[in-house]
Motif scaffolding. Structure first.
Motif, PDB file in Angstrom:
ATOM      1  N   MET A   1       0.826  -1.202   0.000  1.00 14.39           N
ATOM      2  CA  MET A   1       0.000   0.000   0.000  1.00 14.39           C
ATOM      3  C   MET A   1       0.865   1.260   0.000  1.00 14.39           C
ATOM      4  N   THR A   2       1.983   1.211   0.734  1.00 16.35           N
ATOM      5  CA  THR A   2       2.883   2.370   0.777  1.00 16.35           C
ATOM      6  C   THR A   2       3.440   2.674  -0.606  1.00 16.35           C
ATOM      7  N   VAL A   3       3.802   1.626  -1.334  1.00 16.65           N
ATOM      8  CA  VAL A   3       4.323   1.796  -2.690  1.00 16.65           C
ATOM      9  C   VAL A   3       3.268   2.455  -3.575  1.00 16.65           C
ATOM     10  N   LEU A   4       2.032   1.974  -3.490  1.00 15.58           N
ATOM     11  CA  LEU A   4       0.953   2.521  -4.311  1.00 15.58           C
ATOM     12  C   LEU A   4       0.661   3.973  -3.943  1.00 15.58           C
ATOM     13  N   LYS A   5       0.732   4.305  -2.657  1.00 17.90           N
ATOM     14  CA  LYS A   5       0.505   5.684  -2.225  1.00 17.90           C
ATOM     15  C   LYS A   5       1.596   6.602  -2.756  1.00 17.90           C
ATOM     16  N   ASN A   6       2.849   6.136  -2.696  1.00 14.61           N
ATOM     17  CA  ASN A   6       3.968   6.945  -3.204  1.00 14.61           C
ATOM     18  C   ASN A   6       3.841   7.189  -4.703  1.00 14.61           C
ATOM     19  N   ILE A   7       3.366   6.181  -5.414  1.00 13.32           N
ATOM     20  CA  ILE A   7       3.160   6.337  -6.857  1.00 13.32           C
ATOM     21  C   ILE A   7       2.036   7.334  -7.119  1.00 13.32           C
ATOM     22  N   ALA A   8       0.948   7.191  -6.375  1.00 15.84           N
ATOM     23  CA  ALA A   8      -0.233   8.024  -6.609  1.00 15.84           C
ATOM     24  C   ALA A   8       0.011   9.497  -6.309  1.00 15.84           C
ATOM     25  N   LYS A   9       0.871   9.805  -5.324  1.00 19.51           N
ATOM     26  CA  LYS A   9       1.073  11.208  -4.940  1.00 19.51           C
ATOM     27  C   LYS A   9       2.224  11.882  -5.675  1.00 19.51           C
ATOM     28  N   ASP A  10       2.863  11.180  -6.602  1.00 22.02           N
ATOM     29  CA  ASP A  10       3.958  11.780  -7.377  1.00 22.02           C
ATOM     30  C   ASP A  10       3.384  12.800  -8.364  1.00 22.02           C
ATOM     31  N   ARG A  11       3.738  14.082  -8.170  1.00 16.59           N
ATOM     32  CA  ARG A  11       3.138  15.155  -8.965  1.00 16.59           C
ATOM     33  C   ARG A  11       3.519  15.066 -10.441  1.00 16.59           C
ATOM     34  N   ILE A  12       4.783  14.772 -10.711  1.00 14.05           N
ATOM     35  CA  ILE A  12       5.220  14.698 -12.104  1.00 14.05           C
ATOM     36  C   ILE A  12       4.492  13.566 -12.822  1.00 14.05           C
ATOM     37  N   LEU A  13       4.321  12.439 -12.138  1.00 15.81           N
ATOM     38  CA  LEU A  13       3.581  11.323 -12.731  1.00 15.81           C
ATOM     39  C   LEU A  13       2.123  11.711 -12.960  1.00 15.81           C
ATOM     40  N   GLN A  14       1.528  12.433 -12.024  1.00 16.81           N
ATOM     41  CA  GLN A  14       0.135  12.860 -12.176  1.00 16.81           C
ATOM     42  C   GLN A  14      -0.038  13.702 -13.442  1.00 16.81           C
ATOM     43  N   ILE A  15       0.893  14.633 -13.648  1.00 10.83           N
ATOM     44  CA  ILE A  15       0.826  15.488 -14.839  1.00 10.83           C
ATOM     45  C   ILE A  15       1.043  14.653 -16.101  1.00 10.83           C
ATOM     46  N   THR A  16       1.990  13.712 -16.019  1.00 10.24           N
ATOM     47  CA  THR A  16       2.278  12.843 -17.164  1.00 10.24           C
ATOM     48  C   THR A  16       1.053  12.028 -17.551  1.00 10.24           C
ATOM     49  N   VAL A  17       0.380  11.450 -16.557  1.00 13.98           N
ATOM     50  CA  VAL A  17      -0.825  10.653 -16.825  1.00 13.98           C
ATOM     51  C   VAL A  17      -1.904  11.513 -17.472  1.00 13.98           C
ATOM     52  N   LEU A  18      -2.068  12.734 -16.975  1.00 14.03           N
ATOM     53  CA  LEU A  18      -3.098  13.632 -17.510  1.00 14.03           C
ATOM     54  C   LEU A  18      -2.861  13.951 -18.984  1.00 14.03           C
ATOM     55  N   ILE A  19      -1.627  14.379 -19.310  1.00 17.02           N
ATOM     56  CA  ILE A  19      -1.364  14.753 -20.702  1.00 17.02           C
ATOM     57  C   ILE A  19      -1.342  13.532 -21.616  1.00 17.02           C
ATOM     58  N   THR A  20      -0.977  12.373 -21.058  1.00 19.29           N
ATOM     59  CA  THR A  20      -0.988  11.142 -21.858  1.00 19.29           C
ATOM     60  C   THR A  20      -2.415  10.759 -22.217  1.00 19.29           C
ATOM     61  N   ILE A  21      -3.323  10.856 -21.255  1.00 19.09           N
ATOM     62  CA  ILE A  21      -4.734  10.542 -21.513  1.00 19.09           C
ATOM     63  C   ILE A  21      -5.302  11.492 -22.572  1.00 19.09           C
ATOM     64  N   VAL A  22      -4.962  12.780 -22.462  1.00 16.75           N
ATOM     65  CA  VAL A  22      -5.442  13.757 -23.454  1.00 16.75           C
ATOM     66  C   VAL A  22      -4.921  13.409 -24.842  1.00 16.75           C
ATOM     67  N   SER A  23      -3.630  13.017 -24.923  1.00 14.80           N
ATOM     68  CA  SER A  23      -3.029  12.716 -26.232  1.00 14.80           C
ATOM     69  C   SER A  23      -3.685  11.510 -26.897  1.00 14.80           C
ATOM     70  N   LEU A  24      -4.242  10.608 -26.093  1.00 13.42           N
ATOM     71  CA  LEU A  24      -4.867   9.402 -26.648  1.00 13.42           C
ATOM     72  C   LEU A  24      -6.138   9.715 -27.445  1.00 13.42           C
ATOM     73  N   PHE A  25      -6.700  10.916 -27.242  1.00 15.14           N
ATOM     74  CA  PHE A  25      -7.875  11.310 -28.018  1.00 15.14           C
ATOM     75  C   PHE A  25      -7.503  11.701 -29.455  1.00 15.14           C
ATOM     76  N   PHE A  26      -6.205  11.947 -29.690  1.00 11.60           N
ATOM     77  CA  PHE A  26      -5.767  12.415 -31.006  1.00 11.60           C
ATOM     78  C   PHE A  26      -5.032  11.343 -31.812  1.00 11.60           C
TER      79      PHE A  26
END
Length: 368
Positions: A1-26
């Protein structure tokens, strides 16, 4: 659970996931655009670094060097240079996480300065990490993306390292030499057998990075060694960084299929100087790891990108993950004003960024 929490709260990863999801629409990502050599290399590097951290190799070196420092200038020099050397082999993140709390514990005990030394440790770690292909994760990407050999890579990194050491030497000259009490050496034992075995695996990893052997074998050996020493080592690995790399490969694969975006990006990286400056500036707002992957997909100026991405690690708190770790560890362990530290740290970071931007420009012109 600690590993998953550390992954989830990583800000750079959060931004990466967001822009990656947006790019998948194109567009849809192409498997060939995902650089598996880079991903396997980063996975092996992160595993080996965590093994060394578990074995407390850096802690022992720090305590040994601390015991021979009898004044503030010498203590600053020893910690800063240790940060440079440790950054070369263990990366800037582990170096900062280990050395900064250790120094601050000594500083609080003997009422020593905290702001300048911690700043120098963080900057030294960034300098050292730029010297080796594995010191910074984006260096691994550069080696893989441009198929850079050892001789060429160190032809870029040695002049940069020497220039940084000269600048650090000038800073050391202005640090006052106040006497400090003799330091007690903490008794930490090194387990020599696993340390030697890890070093052999590290050498094997070196051959993998430069494609002398298939990188998958050093990665598997490193993971097996970690599981053999202590399976919990695998819980300490920065999986968020691996996911960030993967996400950016997908994102860039998508935008490469959009002609309008490709045209705009090419406008910013059409020459060596523009690639260099674009890398530095973009690192200030998106960190140097994703910046390197983005710029690297659209330019052939490898040396300019190497210098720009490593110099771009200075400046803003976002410039490098190590910068954010410096701020975090200082806030956790320091006994002086956090706001004062942030102001002085920011000033020194941007002074360093400006000076090194000029240094990098000269290195590109004269090809030292």
């Amino acid at each position: 659970m600690t590993v998953l929490k550390n992954i989830a709260k990583d800000r750079i990863l959060q931004i990466t996931v967001l822009i990656t999801i947006v790019s998948l629409f194109f567009a849809r990502p192409r498997l060939a655009d995902i650089n598996m050599h880079t991903l396997f290399s980063v996975a092996a590097m992160l595993t080996i670094i965590q093994i060394y951290a578990y074995l407390h190799v850096l802690d022992v070196l720090a305590y040994k060097m601390t015991s021979i420092a009898d004044d503030t200038r010498k203590l600053n020099i020893l910690f800063s240079l240790l940060a440079v050397v440790a950054g070369m082999f263990l990366g800037n993140d582990i170096t900062c996480l280990t050395l900064i709390p250790l120094y601050l514990n000594i500083a609080k005990k003997y009422n020593l300065p905290q702001i300048l030394p911690v700043t120098l440790i963080g900057m030294g770690a960034n300098v050292g990490a730029a010297f080796t292909p594995w010191g910074n994760p984006h260096n691994i990407f550069l080696v893989s993306r441009y198929d850079v050999g050892p001789a060429e890579f160190f032809r870029w990194s040695v002049p940069y390292l020497l220039a940084c050491l000269v600048i650090m030497g000038i800073v050391f000259f202005f640090i006052p030499t106040e006497k400090i009490p003799e330091q007690k050496v903490e008794s930490i034992k090194i387990s020599w057998r696993p340390t030697i075995i890890t070093t052999v695996v590290f050498i094997f990893f070196f051959f993998g990075v430069f494609r002398i052997v298939n990188i998958i074998w050093p990665m598997l050996v490193a993971i097996a060694l970690a599981l053999l020493i202590n399976p919990r080592i695998m819980l300490k690995i920065d999986y968020a960084l691996l996911l960030t790399f993967t996400g950016f490969f997908i994102f860039i694969s998508d935008i490469q299929q959009i002609p309008a975006i490709v045209g705009v990006i090419h406008m910013f990286v059409h020459s060596e100087n523009s690639t260099y400056l674009t890398s530095i500036i973009s690192s200030q707002v998106m960190s140097n790891v994703p910046s390197t992957i983005l710029v690297g997909k659209f330019t052939d100026y490898a040396q300019a990108l190497f210098l720009g991405s490593n110099i771009g690690g200075f400046g803003s708190a976002i410039g490098s993950m190590a910068n954010m770790l410096v701020l975090k560890t200082f806030n956790q362990h320091a006994s002086v004003s956090k706001s004062k530290f942030f102001k002085q740290w920011t000033i020194m970071q941007f002074i360093g960024l400006i000076i090194l931007t000029g240094v990098g420009y000269l290195l590109l012109i004269f090809r030292f």
